[in-house]
Design an enzyme around this catalytic site. Structure first.
Site, PDB file in Angstrom:
ATOM      1  N   CYS A 340      19.032 -23.445 -21.872  1.00 49.06           N
ATOM      2  CA  CYS A 340      19.041 -22.133 -22.532  1.00 49.06           C
ATOM      3  C   CYS A 340      20.456 -21.613 -22.756  1.00 49.06           C
ATOM      4  O   CYS A 340      21.140 -22.087 -23.636  1.00 49.06           O
ATOM      5  CB  CYS A 340      18.176 -21.141 -21.765  1.00 49.06           C
ATOM      6  SG  CYS A 340      16.433 -21.315 -22.183  1.00 49.06           S
ATOM      7  N   HIS A 424      12.882 -23.888 -21.111  1.00 45.14           N
ATOM      8  CA  HIS A 424      12.819 -23.987 -19.655  1.00 45.14           C
ATOM      9  C   HIS A 424      11.964 -25.175 -19.218  1.00 45.14           C
ATOM     10  O   HIS A 424      10.730 -25.070 -19.176  1.00 45.14           O
ATOM     11  CB  HIS A 424      12.245 -22.701 -19.062  1.00 45.14           C
ATOM     12  CG  HIS A 424      13.105 -21.501 -19.290  1.00 45.14           C
ATOM     13  ND1 HIS A 424      12.880 -20.277 -18.673  1.00 45.14           N
ATOM     14  CD2 HIS A 424      14.204 -21.318 -20.050  1.00 45.14           C
ATOM     15  CE1 HIS A 424      13.796 -19.408 -19.064  1.00 45.14           C
ATOM     16  NE2 HIS A 424      14.609 -20.023 -19.904  1.00 45.14           N
ATOM     17  N   GLU A 426      11.420 -26.439 -16.383  1.00 40.31           N
ATOM     18  CA  GLU A 426      10.758 -26.330 -15.081  1.00 40.31           C
ATOM     19  C   GLU A 426       9.367 -25.716 -15.203  1.00 40.31           C
ATOM     20  O   GLU A 426       8.604 -25.686 -14.236  1.00 40.31           O
ATOM     21  CB  GLU A 426      11.627 -25.524 -14.115  1.00 40.31           C
ATOM     22  CG  GLU A 426      11.458 -24.022 -14.127  1.00 40.31           C
ATOM     23  CD  GLU A 426      11.870 -23.353 -15.431  1.00 40.31           C
ATOM     24  OE1 GLU A 426      11.470 -22.215 -15.681  1.00 40.31           O
ATOM     25  OE2 GLU A 426      12.608 -23.995 -16.222  1.00 40.31           O
TER      26      GLU A 426
END
Length: 452
Positions: A340, A424, A426
């Site tokens: 990001c 993202h 994760e």
């Protein structure tokens, strides 16, 4: 007031009122008398009369002049922020604690929020950084075995404002058409709509009491076409000193057991890093040292890391030239992975440009094409800025493309051991499609180590 209710047992219809007495002779006809008495006068005189439901006590005033009445929960007062919408169907607690939302009001397009309450395990940082929460329907009950408190109590404790019973669909359509707008949330009746509108039109993403706010607000009023420079938001969300991270993903939630062999030392720059990014790295076998956003590149290189992670974070990458300089001084000297904000900083450090998007990407359901793997991944995203791929120098490869608008969602520069994603991986909140990118970072560090 007295009313008479007639309950015929048959389907016989009778219209004339005068015909009713003749029907009373039939045993199948019953008449009930009900007496209604109004106590409003007595209740009001005693000062105890209250409505059994909450009434509108808050307003959201947008800089385009629209005023949205709502009901408040969480903290009270007046707050200013940039309004963005998030399309995630779940994971509101991860969103609340994502530092990338600093300075923003998050509007949830999913209408029903709060039904699972909150719990300690789902937090992505130690506090809430967003300016406020805007939702359609606030759940009056919680039904999750991990719940420790309600969403309203959670926001009150953290001094975060929230509003509900507002037309989030209409506001979202407006944001999609006009772009992200500055808004003011207020529960203070003494402030007029005009005052709140003036606040929204004279505010930028800085503290309202600073001299810079006044100056930027004046420029914005007098010269609406001026593009104001961004403001450094990552300094307020970053850690203040280095620390070691050792926590892995809980076995109950660990869906990928690859990469647990050799241990690699990773220095992670905290631009607003999320806990689950650190947990996933640790689960892949990394020893992690987290450092502040202003940590010198020279100090990082002295640690002789196997790799460096540049994390997610809020705001405009152009507003943090010191971070871009740090990235420049590390690229080519160690394998790097940007997420990001880290992706955007890498884009600038490699010679590219970034730009502000119309309304950004915020949600857990954005389709991305992984060009290298020739597959589509559903991703969790949260950013207002993007890298312009046309501005990148030769040798930089676009590895991922957002299928909603064609924007750059991933980069690689093999010659300098660089990789990055605009979203993202994760998956907090969101799907797990991109978790394998952590394994790719492991491979990159392993190759570099073998070549040394």
């Amino acid at each position: 007031m007295e009313l008479a209710f007639v309950n015929p047992s048959s389907a016989t219809l009778f219209a004339p009122t005068k015909a009713l007495p003749s029907l009373f002779k039939h045993s199948s006809i019953r008449v009930f008398n009900v007496r209604c008495i109004s106590n409003s006068t007595a209740g009001a005189a005693a000062g105890v009369l209250e409505r059994p439901w909450k009434t509108s006590d808050a307003r959201l005033v947008l800089e385009d002049g629209s005023v949205w009445k709502a009901k408040s929960f969480g903290a009270t007062g007046t707050q200013v922020g940039e309004v963005v919408f998030n399309t995630s169907l779940t994971g509101y607690q991860e969103i609340l604690t994502d530092p990338s939302y600093a300075g923003q009001f998050v509007l949830m397009t999913n209408p029903h929020i709060g039904n699972t309450g909150v719990n300690f395990d789902d937090e992505e940082s130690m506090q809430c950084f967003l300016a406020g929460l805007v939702i359609r329907s606030l759940s009056i009950s919680t039904s999750n075995w991990r719940c420790t408190k309600t969403l309203g109590d959670y926001l009150t404790e953290r001094n975060i404002m929230g509003i509900y019973d507002v037309d989030t669909r209409a506001i979202t359509r407006r944001l999609r058409q006009d772009g992200s707008l500055i808004g003011v949330l207020s529960t203070e009746e003494v402030k007029s709509d005009e005052e709140l509108l003036e606040m929204s039109r004279s505010w930028d993403i800085v503290g309202n009491d600073s001299p810079l706010t006044v100056e930027l607000g004046y420029l914005r009023k007098k010269h609406p076409l001026i593009v104001l420079a961004g403001v450094d938001l990552i300094s307020d969300v970053s850690c203040t000193k280095p620390y070691e991270w050792v926590d892995r993903t809980s076995p109950n939630w660990d869906f990928n057991n690859e990469g647990r062999g050799e241990v690699f030392h990773v220095v992670a720059y905290d631009f607003g890093i999320k806990h689950n990014i650190l947990r996933r790295l640790a689960s892949y076998g990394c020893k992690i040292t987290v450092v502040p956003s202003n940590w010198p590149a020279s100090e990082t290189l002295k640690m002789n890391p196997d790799g460096v992670l540049f994390s997610n974070g809020p705001g405009d990458p152009s507003a943090v030239p010191y971070a871009v300089e740090t990235v420049k001084n590390i690229v080519g000297k160690a394998p790097v992975f940007g997420i990001c904000m880290g992706h955007q900083l890498l884009g600038q450090a490699l010679g590219g440009k970034t730009f502000k998007m119309k309304f950004g990407h915020h949600g857990g359901n954005h389709p991305v094409r992984n060009i290298r793997a020739n597959r589509v991944e559903i991703s969790a995203q949260n950013h207002n800025y993007a890298v312009d791929p046309a501005s990148l120098p030769q040798g930089v490869e676009v590895t991922h493309v957002n299928l909603n608008d064609g924007s750059c969602a991933g980069l690689a520069f093999p010659a300098l051991k660089v990789m990055s994603l605009q979203y993202h991986p994760e998956a907090s909140p969101g799907p797990h499609d991109s978790d394998s990118v952590f394994g790719e970072f492991i491979v990159l560090m392993k190759q570099c180590k073998q070549q040394a």
